[in-house]
Design an enzyme around this catalytic site. Structure first.
Site, PDB file in Angstrom:
ATOM      1  N   ARG A 191       5.744  17.105 -11.992  1.00 40.03           N
ATOM      2  CA  ARG A 191       6.999  17.412 -12.683  1.00 40.03           C
ATOM      3  C   ARG A 191       7.745  18.560 -12.012  1.00 40.03           C
ATOM      4  NH1 ARG A 191       3.512  14.756 -15.871  1.00 40.03           N
ATOM      5  NH2 ARG A 191       4.207  13.769 -17.823  1.00 40.03           N
ATOM      6  N   ARG A 194      -0.546  -2.232 -12.474  1.00 40.04           N
ATOM      7  CA  ARG A 194      -0.388  -1.485 -13.738  1.00 40.04           C
ATOM      8  C   ARG A 194       0.975  -1.782 -14.377  1.00 40.04           C
ATOM      9  NH1 ARG A 194      -2.390   4.565 -12.611  1.00 40.04           N
ATOM     10  NH2 ARG A 194      -2.076   4.747 -14.875  1.00 40.04           N
ATOM     11  N   GLN A 240       3.986   9.531 -19.900  1.00 41.19           N
ATOM     12  CA  GLN A 240       4.743   8.969 -18.770  1.00 41.19           C
ATOM     13  C   GLN A 240       5.988   8.250 -19.274  1.00 41.19           C
ATOM     14  OE1 GLN A 240       1.863   6.677 -16.529  1.00 41.19           O
ATOM     15  NE2 GLN A 240       0.894   8.527 -15.729  1.00 41.19           N
ATOM     16  N   ASP A 262      -7.720  11.254 -20.282  1.00 44.78           N
ATOM     17  CA  ASP A 262      -8.301  11.157 -18.932  1.00 44.78           C
ATOM     18  C   ASP A 262      -9.728  11.704 -18.880  1.00 44.78           C
ATOM     19  OD1 ASP A 262      -5.930  10.059 -18.146  1.00 44.78           O
ATOM     20  OD2 ASP A 262      -5.082  11.971 -17.466  1.00 44.78           O
ATOM     21  N   ARG A 309     -11.366   9.260 -11.449  1.00 39.54           N
ATOM     22  CA  ARG A 309     -12.137   9.751 -12.612  1.00 39.54           C
ATOM     23  C   ARG A 309     -13.520   9.081 -12.657  1.00 39.54           C
ATOM     24  NH1 ARG A 309      -8.793  13.827 -13.745  1.00 39.54           N
ATOM     25  NH2 ARG A 309      -6.648  13.187 -13.981  1.00 39.54           N
TER      26      ARG A 309
HETATM   27  O1  SPQ Z   1      -0.764   9.203 -12.688  1.00 41.57           O
HETATM   28  P1  SPQ Z   1      -1.833   8.303 -13.216  1.00 41.57           P
HETATM   29  O2  SPQ Z   1      -2.379   7.455 -12.122  1.00 41.57           O
HETATM   30  O3  SPQ Z   1      -1.380   7.467 -14.387  1.00 41.57           O
HETATM   31  O4  SPQ Z   1      -3.008   9.268 -13.721  1.00 41.57           O
HETATM   32  C1  SPQ Z   1      -3.806   9.415 -14.904  1.00 41.57           C
HETATM   33  C2  SPQ Z   1      -5.139  10.101 -14.420  1.00 41.57           C
HETATM   34  O5  SPQ Z   1      -6.243   9.742 -14.836  1.00 41.57           O
HETATM   35  O6  SPQ Z   1      -5.004  11.027 -13.632  1.00 41.57           O
HETATM   36  C3  SPQ Z   1      -4.074   8.117 -15.663  1.00 41.57           C
HETATM   37  F1  SPQ Z   1      -4.657   7.222 -15.009  1.00 41.57           F
HETATM   38  O7  SPQ Z   1      -3.232  10.386 -15.804  1.00 41.57           O
HETATM   39  C4  SPQ Z   1      -2.047  10.177 -16.614  1.00 41.57           C
HETATM   40  C5  SPQ Z   1      -2.442  10.246 -18.083  1.00 41.57           C
HETATM   41  O8  SPQ Z   1      -3.409   9.278 -18.416  1.00 41.57           O
HETATM   42  C6  SPQ Z   1      -1.075  11.280 -16.280  1.00 41.57           C
HETATM   43  C7  SPQ Z   1      -0.015  11.467 -17.310  1.00 41.57           C
HETATM   44  C8  SPQ Z   1       1.168  12.278 -16.983  1.00 41.57           C
HETATM   45  O9  SPQ Z   1       1.136  13.097 -16.049  1.00 41.57           O
HETATM   46  O10 SPQ Z   1       2.190  12.126 -17.703  1.00 41.57           O
HETATM   47  C9  SPQ Z   1      -0.130  10.949 -18.591  1.00 41.57           C
HETATM   48  C10 SPQ Z   1      -1.235  10.066 -19.005  1.00 41.57           C
HETATM   49  O11 SPQ Z   1      -0.817   8.711 -18.944  1.00 41.57           O
HETATM   50  P2  SPQ Z   1       0.015   8.021 -20.129  1.00 41.57           P
HETATM   51  O12 SPQ Z   1       0.057   6.567 -19.739  1.00 41.57           O
HETATM   52  O13 SPQ Z   1      -0.803   8.246 -21.360  1.00 41.57           O
HETATM   53  O14 SPQ Z   1       1.336   8.603 -20.195  1.00 41.57           O
END
Ligand code: SPQ
Length: 435
Positions: A28, A123, A170, A316, A389
């Site tokens: 961010r 995804r 996200q 996570d 992870r």
């Molecule tokens: O970026 P990415 O690949 O989605 O990474 C993960 C992780 O385990 O590092 C999920 F696989 O983290 C996401 C987290 O699960 C990072 C994130 C964010 O920075 O906003 C939010 C979470 O995902 P979501 O789908 O719940 O918004």
């Protein structure tokens, strides 16, 4: 396939550690520093592969970004002056990069195509592309814009009121970024509050944003100005060593400069409910993100239930919590965590299959896992599924396994924690790690 052998004899974890910068906050900071006009200095940036992809994307848009390790200097002309990129924008393995960039690019003045690696290309993106389409975004991709590659033609967007169907930072962040450039005020309501790094940082960059309980409002027509951002250590990375210290009696690890944002500290609640000793030695609540110093030690663990509003605060961490539950007395039930099925891999299926291979008593449910402990874990070969992870969970499993753990494709860990195995060795007394 590359394999790493990890082996310890009667290990105990002792000492202080400062984990690398927070991945979510690092992404961010680069995004907002590039949207804003002027200079942004980031300290404590995570130099993991995911965040480096975010930097590369903005360089392709004409933003000047200099990086020296964990210090990043951005000098941006502001998003109105970005250049249309000559090539596709590659997000690698990073869901955060892909989904947040969709929100940013939808309201920009440029045209672009966003791509990712094999895992990211499977995804779901429609959780972001559907609300963006209702703001007027011009987005096209396979399976009704659900899968990368996706092409985005920047247009003027209209504000929306959006009720989030899933707790996802996200999705929330993508809509907030789109709302920055939309006509009118965009409002997002969440049933359960997900991580709020975007809201905090938007305020720091001067956006017109208001948080009102479970609702966030952002006014369109914002002009952001560069600022300095300090990134604390990633509690999701620290969680692997917190769990290790909680599983092994005689361990005591002190985590310095670790992020303590309440939307991310579910792991601390779980450690406490499982009987680990957690002491917050210092907490600093400054501008931006709270951080502090935390010690974790143990006298043994018991099973617990993890569900509801707690899930987004530790989503996570669930793979490492599942491993920790194999060493606890009693049953641990994880539910309401169906989101785990759409991460870098299906983390419910992958965690269950790998922990079973080494003797855990664990079963998958539709939206979680049930673990009966304690179990004596053996050594064995564990697949990482290309998921950082899962790879780190396997590395920590070696601390409690009776013989070596062979981790397949350990390189994937570099997306969030490039120095993971070095830190594991440094903290472990009576160690005998082979790589
Ligand atoms: O970026 P990415 O690949 O989605 O990474 C993960 C992780 O385990 O590092 C999920 F696989 O983290 C996401 C987290 O699960 C990072 C994130 C964010 O920075 O906003 C939010 C979470 O995902 P979501 O789908 O719940 O918004």
């Amino acid at each position: 396939m590359e394999t790493k052998i990890v082996e310890f004899t009667k290990p105990v974890l002792q000492g202080d550690m400062a984990v690398p910068g927070d991945k979510s906050i690092s992404h961010r900071a680069v995004m907002l520093g590039s949207i804003a006009k002027g200079q942004t200095q980031i300290t404590g940036f995570l130099d993991g592969e995911d965040c480096l992809h975010t930097i590369d994307i903005f360089r392709q848009l004409g933003v000047s970004i200099e990086r020296d390790g964990t210090s990043v200097m951005i000098d941006s002309p502001g998003m109105q002056e970005w250049e249309t990129p000559a090539d596709n924008l590659y997000a690698g393995n990073s869901g955060t990069t892909a989904r947040l960039m969709l929100g940013i690019l939808a309201g920009s003045t440029i045209n672009s195509v966003l791509t990712g690696d094999e895992s990211l290309s499977k995804r779901p993106m429609n959780r972001v592309t559907l609300p963006l389409a209702s703001m007027g975004a011009s987005i096209a991709g396979d399976s009704d814009s659900n899968l990368l590659p996706i092409s985005i033609t920047g247009v003027t967007l209209s504000a929306i009121d959006y009720e989030m169907p899933v707790a996802s930072a996200q999705v929330k962040s993508a809509i907030l970024f789109a709302g920055l450039n939309a006509e009118g005020t965009t409002t997002i309501s969440e049933e359960t509050v997900s991580r709020d790094h975007t809201e905090r940082m938007l305020l720091q960059f001067g956006a017109k944003i208001r948080v009102d309980g479970n609702k966030v409002h952002v006014k369109g027509g914002n002009v952001l100005h560069g600022t300095d951002v300090i990134v604390p250590g990633d509690i999701s990375s620290a969680a692997f060593f917190m769990a290790a210290a909680a599983m092994i009696k005689g361990s005591s690890v002190t985590f310095t400069n670790v992020g303590l944002n309440p939307t991310r500290t579910g792991i601390i609640d779980v450690l406490e409910s499982m009987g680990a000793r957690v002491e917050i030695l210092e907490k600093v609540d400054g501008i931006g993100e709270p951080y502090g110093t935390v010690n974790v030690s143990t006298e043994g663990l018991r099973g617990t239930e993890i569900s509801g509003n707690l899930i987004p605060r530790l989503i996570d961490e669930l793979p490492i919590i599942a491993l920790m539950a194999t060493q606890a007395v009693g049953t641990t039930i994880i539910k309401d965590a169906g989101e785990l099925r759409v991460k870098e891999t299906d983390r419910i299926a992958a965690v269950t299959s790998e922990l079973k291979k080494i003797g855990a008593n664990i079963e998958a449910t539709d939206d979680g896992m049930i673990i009966h402990g304690p179990s004596k874990l053996s050594g064995g070969t564990l697949a990482s599924y290309g998921d950082h992870r899962l790879g780190m969970m396997a590395g920590i499993a070696a601390l409690v396994a009776s013989s070596p753990i062979h981790i397949e494709n350990p390189a994937c860990i570099a997306v969030s924690y490039p120095g993971f195995f070095d830190d594991l060795e440094k903290l472990t007394v009576s160690k005998n790690a082979k790589g």
